[in-house]
Design a protein around this motif. Structure first.
Motif, PDB file in Angstrom:
ATOM      1  N   LEU A   1       0.711  -1.157  -0.034  1.00 31.85           N
ATOM      2  CA  LEU A   1       0.047  -0.033   0.007  1.00 31.85           C
ATOM      3  C   LEU A   1       0.957   1.304   0.104  1.00 31.85           C
ATOM      4  CD1 LEU A   1      -3.108   0.727   0.319  1.00 31.85           C
ATOM      5  CD2 LEU A   1      -2.528   1.373   2.756  1.00 31.85           C
ATOM      6  N   PRO A   2       0.775   2.041  -1.042  1.00 32.38           N
ATOM      7  CA  PRO A   2       1.737   3.404  -1.093  1.00 32.38           C
ATOM      8  C   PRO A   2       1.224   4.107  -0.185  1.00 32.38           C
ATOM      9  CG  PRO A   2       0.664   2.699  -3.203  1.00 32.38           C
ATOM     10  CD  PRO A   2       0.053   1.763  -2.438  1.00 32.38           C
ATOM     11  N   ALA A   3       2.303   5.077   0.627  1.00 37.04           N
ATOM     12  CA  ALA A   3       1.913   5.738   1.691  1.00 37.04           C
ATOM     13  C   ALA A   3       0.924   6.854   1.196  1.00 37.04           C
ATOM     14  CB  ALA A   3       3.196   6.526   2.100  1.00 37.04           C
ATOM     15  N   ALA A   4       1.067   7.431   0.191  1.00 43.32           N
ATOM     16  CA  ALA A   4       0.058   8.413  -0.202  1.00 43.32           C
ATOM     17  C   ALA A   4      -1.409   7.821  -0.122  1.00 43.32           C
ATOM     18  CB  ALA A   4       0.304   8.838  -1.460  1.00 43.32           C
ATOM     19  N   THR A   5      -1.598   6.708  -0.560  1.00 47.40           N
ATOM     20  CA  THR A   5      -2.819   6.109  -0.650  1.00 47.40           C
ATOM     21  C   THR A   5      -3.216   5.824   0.730  1.00 47.40           C
ATOM     22  OG1 THR A   5      -2.325   4.955  -2.670  1.00 47.40           O
ATOM     23  CG2 THR A   5      -4.194   3.889  -1.669  1.00 47.40           C
ATOM     24  N   GLN A   6      -2.385   5.445   1.663  1.00 47.50           N
ATOM     25  CA  GLN A   6      -2.772   5.262   3.015  1.00 47.50           C
ATOM     26  C   GLN A   6      -3.323   6.490   3.443  1.00 47.50           C
ATOM     27  OE1 GLN A   6       0.494   3.637   5.324  1.00 47.50           O
ATOM     28  NE2 GLN A   6      -0.432   4.281   7.325  1.00 47.50           N
ATOM     29  N   GLY A   7      -2.629   7.657   3.351  1.00 43.12           N
ATOM     30  CA  GLY A   7      -3.149   9.005   3.721  1.00 43.12           C
ATOM     31  C   GLY A   7      -4.380   9.098   3.339  1.00 43.12           C
TER      32      GLY A   7
ATOM     33  N   PRO B   1     -15.638   8.910  17.883  1.00 43.90           N
ATOM     34  CA  PRO B   1     -16.980   8.382  18.410  1.00 43.90           C
ATOM     35  C   PRO B   1     -18.082   8.143  17.300  1.00 43.90           C
ATOM     36  CG  PRO B   1     -16.540  10.162  19.851  1.00 43.90           C
ATOM     37  CD  PRO B   1     -15.257  10.210  18.974  1.00 43.90           C
ATOM     38  N   TYR B   2     -18.644   7.114  17.283  1.00 47.51           N
ATOM     39  CA  TYR B   2     -19.693   6.798  16.005  1.00 47.51           C
ATOM     40  C   TYR B   2     -20.833   6.065  16.713  1.00 47.51           C
ATOM     41  CZ  TYR B   2     -21.041   4.999  11.575  1.00 47.51           C
ATOM     42  OH  TYR B   2     -21.745   4.811  10.505  1.00 47.51           O
ATOM     43  N   GLY B   3     -21.833   6.779  16.622  1.00 42.99           N
ATOM     44  CA  GLY B   3     -23.155   6.624  17.297  1.00 42.99           C
ATOM     45  C   GLY B   3     -22.824   6.163  18.845  1.00 42.99           C
ATOM     46  N   ASP B   4     -23.196   5.024  19.134  1.00 42.17           N
ATOM     47  CA  ASP B   4     -23.071   5.030  20.771  1.00 42.17           C
ATOM     48  C   ASP B   4     -21.664   4.111  21.055  1.00 42.17           C
ATOM     49  OD1 ASP B   4     -23.585   2.479  19.525  1.00 42.17           O
ATOM     50  OD2 ASP B   4     -25.220   1.897  20.900  1.00 42.17           O
ATOM     51  N   SER B   5     -20.785   3.827  20.088  1.00 36.20           N
ATOM     52  CA  SER B   5     -19.667   3.410  20.064  1.00 36.20           C
ATOM     53  C   SER B   5     -18.439   4.409  19.705  1.00 36.20           C
ATOM     54  CB  SER B   5     -19.494   2.098  19.407  1.00 36.20           C
ATOM     55  OG  SER B   5     -20.563   1.042  19.906  1.00 36.20           O
ATOM     56  N   SER B   6     -17.026   3.917  19.594  1.00 38.73           N
ATOM     57  CA  SER B   6     -16.177   4.688  18.964  1.00 38.73           C
ATOM     58  C   SER B   6     -15.273   3.663  18.115  1.00 38.73           C
ATOM     59  CB  SER B   6     -15.354   5.275  20.040  1.00 38.73           C
ATOM     60  OG  SER B   6     -14.662   4.324  20.797  1.00 38.73           O
ATOM     61  N   MET B   7     -14.550   3.978  17.315  1.00 44.50           N
ATOM     62  CA  MET B   7     -13.680   3.244  16.538  1.00 44.50           C
ATOM     63  C   MET B   7     -12.248   4.213  16.417  1.00 44.50           C
ATOM     64  SD  MET B   7     -14.051   1.712  12.785  1.00 44.50           S
ATOM     65  CE  MET B   7     -15.208   0.467  13.042  1.00 44.50           C
ATOM     66  N   ARG B   8     -11.279   3.176  16.524  1.00 41.69           N
ATOM     67  CA  ARG B   8      -9.896   3.446  16.139  1.00 41.69           C
ATOM     68  C   ARG B   8      -9.550   4.011  14.757  1.00 41.69           C
ATOM     69  NH1 ARG B   8      -5.888   0.474  15.776  1.00 41.69           N
ATOM     70  NH2 ARG B   8      -7.338  -1.198  15.185  1.00 41.69           N
ATOM     71  N   ILE B   9      -8.934   5.016  14.322  1.00 43.19           N
ATOM     72  CA  ILE B   9      -8.652   5.759  13.470  1.00 43.19           C
ATOM     73  C   ILE B   9      -7.512   4.939  12.695  1.00 43.19           C
ATOM     74  CG2 ILE B   9      -7.650   7.619  12.124  1.00 43.19           C
ATOM     75  CD1 ILE B   9      -8.464   9.298  14.477  1.00 43.19           C
ATOM     76  N   GLN B  10      -7.946   4.309  11.425  1.00 39.22           N
ATOM     77  CA  GLN B  10      -7.201   3.293  10.460  1.00 39.22           C
ATOM     78  C   GLN B  10      -7.462   3.538   9.058  1.00 39.22           C
ATOM     79  OE1 GLN B  10      -9.322  -0.559  10.863  1.00 39.22           O
ATOM     80  NE2 GLN B  10     -10.563   0.511  12.481  1.00 39.22           N
ATOM     81  N   TRP B  11      -6.460   3.431   8.348  1.00 36.95           N
ATOM     82  CA  TRP B  11      -6.835   3.177   6.867  1.00 36.95           C
ATOM     83  C   TRP B  11      -7.512   2.359   6.475  1.00 36.95           C
ATOM     84  CZ3 TRP B  11      -5.477  -1.049   4.146  1.00 36.95           C
ATOM     85  CH2 TRP B  11      -4.475  -1.675   4.860  1.00 36.95           C
ATOM     86  N   ALA B  12      -7.637   1.000   7.072  1.00 36.84           N
ATOM     87  CA  ALA B  12      -8.591   0.059   6.698  1.00 36.84           C
ATOM     88  C   ALA B  12      -9.856   0.241   6.467  1.00 36.84           C
ATOM     89  CB  ALA B  12      -8.210  -1.238   7.482  1.00 36.84           C
ATOM     90  N   LEU B  13     -10.403   1.102   7.384  1.00 37.18           N
ATOM     91  CA  LEU B  13     -12.042   1.497   7.068  1.00 37.18           C
ATOM     92  C   LEU B  13     -12.246   2.250   5.816  1.00 37.18           C
ATOM     93  CD1 LEU B  13     -14.897   1.577   8.028  1.00 37.18           C
ATOM     94  CD2 LEU B  13     -14.017   3.476   9.547  1.00 37.18           C
ATOM     95  N   GLY B  14     -11.295   3.134   5.743  1.00 36.02           N
ATOM     96  CA  GLY B  14     -11.283   4.008   4.489  1.00 36.02           C
ATOM     97  C   GLY B  14     -11.317   3.342   3.159  1.00 36.02           C
ATOM     98  N   LEU B  15     -10.356   2.113   3.066  1.00 38.85           N
ATOM     99  CA  LEU B  15     -10.389   1.455   1.871  1.00 38.85           C
ATOM    100  C   LEU B  15     -11.649   0.595   1.790  1.00 38.85           C
ATOM    101  CD1 LEU B  15      -7.347  -1.030   1.110  1.00 38.85           C
ATOM    102  CD2 LEU B  15      -9.818  -1.686   0.542  1.00 38.85           C
ATOM    103  N   ALA B  16     -12.126   0.027   2.793  1.00 42.71           N
ATOM    104  CA  ALA B  16     -13.415  -0.698   2.671  1.00 42.71           C
ATOM    105  C   ALA B  16     -14.589   0.059   2.411  1.00 42.71           C
ATOM    106  CB  ALA B  16     -13.723  -1.445   3.987  1.00 42.71           C
ATOM    107  N   LEU B  17     -14.367   1.376   3.022  1.00 36.90           N
ATOM    108  CA  LEU B  17     -15.802   2.351   2.511  1.00 36.90           C
ATOM    109  C   LEU B  17     -15.510   2.623   0.992  1.00 36.90           C
ATOM    110  CD1 LEU B  17     -18.060   4.172   3.438  1.00 36.90           C
ATOM    111  CD2 LEU B  17     -15.968   5.931   4.086  1.00 36.90           C
ATOM    112  N   GLU B  18     -14.490   3.034   0.535  1.00 37.19           N
ATOM    113  CA  GLU B  18     -14.337   3.313  -0.847  1.00 37.19           C
ATOM    114  C   GLU B  18     -14.788   2.259  -1.769  1.00 37.19           C
ATOM    115  OE1 GLU B  18     -11.203   5.067  -3.856  1.00 37.19           O
ATOM    116  OE2 GLU B  18     -11.566   6.384  -2.257  1.00 37.19           O
TER     117      GLU B  18
END
Length: 476
Positions: free
Chosen positions: A174-180, A433-450
């Motif tokens: 994963l290129p660093a720019a893509t991770q960002g 925070p997200y809804g009634d929970s929270s999630m760690r900041i991570q690039w994996a979620l962004g990849l899945a989301l896109e």
């Protein structure tokens, strides 16, 4: 048969480890004996209490310290859904794939169990349409192409025999720019900023072990007028998130991560001693097989002299062919409203938490960069290793001798490198925070989301998730 196929794949890749046979036998016994094995699960869901609606994505995060797997679940509008009460299924191994460069087959000992756990979280009927993606950090390039391709081929062989949706190109570096860019998507999605104007989003400055990244949104006009750099990665790419379009500036700086930058700084000493490490420290720093002499100056560390070395390492005087550059000759994207609110993540946040600037007990901390400078001066003033440990008991012992260097670097790269006003209020965060929970900041979620938000009607039509640069609207 899964194990046989993996063996053939590794043989094609040139893997000839003497431990291969024993490892494969061990995995075979484990898989066959387990009542939750991949082999058995193709036929039975094993009574899991998981809703079978939604779309799942499995993302492996092979970083510089850990290897992790994330399982996400989304509804048809790309809203994040819970899996058994949690926003994600997450597992990790305290192992790095790069440490197995001489024995790639051994990677299976921890990647296969992680895959096993991830598959178990996905309903059986949805597994064939659930993509599995493996992103390795770009420091893997330091191993050389022959070694890193053998490593990736072992993972490809494992994934190809799973019941999941798989493409060979989805196992890659994963290129660093893509991770960002994916980090930007993740944090703004969780904060609820996606859907509004780009000016309402926040910028991300992220530090990993081998690189740092800057990512923020720009206007369509700014994207259209962006300078071109032939032969260089695209600084601005188009992204589609939850039916919304954004242009992101993203750039990765290598080798300026938490551990790799130490080598860059050490190159600017006179090879006899450095003013950036604790008094009395004398070792060789091994970074991917290259050795660096680390000898503390007889007078101990010095904030001013260490900062001078860090400024040299940043290459602030490197040739830059356009206006508005950061460091090492890189363009800064031109700035704008998308850069007004800044979030510091991962290494920047963790270094702050280690010394007490930030904390892991809260999702985020507002601060001014002057605080990094203040703590850097304290760390550089420690007269002995014991003194440094008493001042900063939470800093890992391996990192403690380099604490002066690390803090000076964080302050200098943010203020002199990225040009942030040291009195500006920024936010250091490790979760949102997200809804009634929270999630760690991570690039994996962004990849899945896109991937979920893609205009493609079928996930198998998506080819390269590691270099998003789709054009979705005409820029005028």
């Amino acid at each position: 048969m899964l194990i046989l196929s993996i063996s053939k794949t590794m043989a094609k890749a040139g893997v000839t480890s003497t431990s291969l046979l024993a490892l494969l036998l061990l995995l075979f016994v484990k898989f066959c004996a387990s009542d939750t094995s991949i082999l058995n699960r193709k036929a039975a869901p094993r009574g899991r209490v998981v809703s079978e609606d939604g779309r799942y994505v499995i993302v492996f995060h092979a970083g510089g310290v850990f290897t992790m797997v994330h399982v996400f679940r989304f509804d048809e509008n790309a809203n994040l859904l819970k899996i058994n009460g949690s926003l994600e299924v997450f597992h990790q191994a305290q192992k790095t794939i790069s440490s197995y460069a001489e024995d790639p087959a051994a990677i299976l000992s921890f990647v296969a169990p992680l895959l096993e756990k991830a598959i178990y979280a996905v309903p059986t009927n949805l597994q064939p349409e659930t993509p599995v993606i493996f992103g390795a950090y770009d420091e893997l390039y330091l191993l050389g192409e022959e070694k890193y391709e053998k490593i990736l081929d072992v993972v490809r062989g494992l994934f190809s025999e799973s019941p999941l949706l798989y493409k060979a190109e989805w196992v890659n570096i994963l290129p660093a720019a893509t991770q960002g860019a994916y980090l930007w998507e993740s944090i703004n999605y969780l904060m609820g900023n996606v859907g509004g104007d780009y000016s309402k989003t926040v910028a991300v400055l992220n530090q990993e072990s081998a690189s740092v990244q800057m990512a923020y949104a720009v206007s369509a006009k700014a994207a259209a007028n962006a300078p071109k750099f032939p032969g260089v990665e695209e600084y601005i790419t188009a992204h589609h998130i939850q039916s919304n379009n954004y242009y992101l500036y993203s750039h990765g700086y290598f080798p300026f991560g938490a551990y790799s930058v130490r080598t860059a700084i050490l190159k600017y000493t006179n090879d006899s001693y450095t003013y950036c490490v604790t008094n009395g420290y004398n070792v060789q720093y091994n970074y991917y097989g290259e050795m660096y002499n680390v000898r503390a100056a007889p007078s101990g560390s010095s904030y001013e002299k260490c900062r001078a070395n860090v400024l040299q390492a940043l290459h602030l005087d490197a040739t830059c062919y356009v206006e508005n550059c950061t460091f090492d000759g890189a363009w800064n994207g031109g700035g704008g409203a998308g850069l007004e609110k800044i979030y510091l993540t991962n290494g920047f946040q963790n270094t702050g938490a280690d010394v007490g600037i930030t904390t892991h007990s809260k999702p985020s901390t507002d601060l001014r960069l002057l605080e990094y400078e203040k703590f850097a001066k304290v760390a550089c003033g420690a007269s002995t290793f014991e003194d440094a440990h008493n001042l900063f008991p939470s800093v890992p012992l391996f990192d403690l001798p380099y604490l002066c260097m690390d803090l000076v670097y964080v302050y200098t790269v943010l203020v002199d490198g990225f040009g942030i006003d040291p009195t500006k209020l920024v936010t250091a965060a490790d979760s949102v925070p997200y809804g009634d929970s929270s999630m760690r900041i991570q690039w994996a979620l962004g990849l899945a989301l896109e991937l979920i938000s893609s205009n493609h009607t079928k996930m198998q039509d998506i080819t390269n998730v590691f270099a998003p640069s789709r054009t979705f609207v005409q820029i005028v």
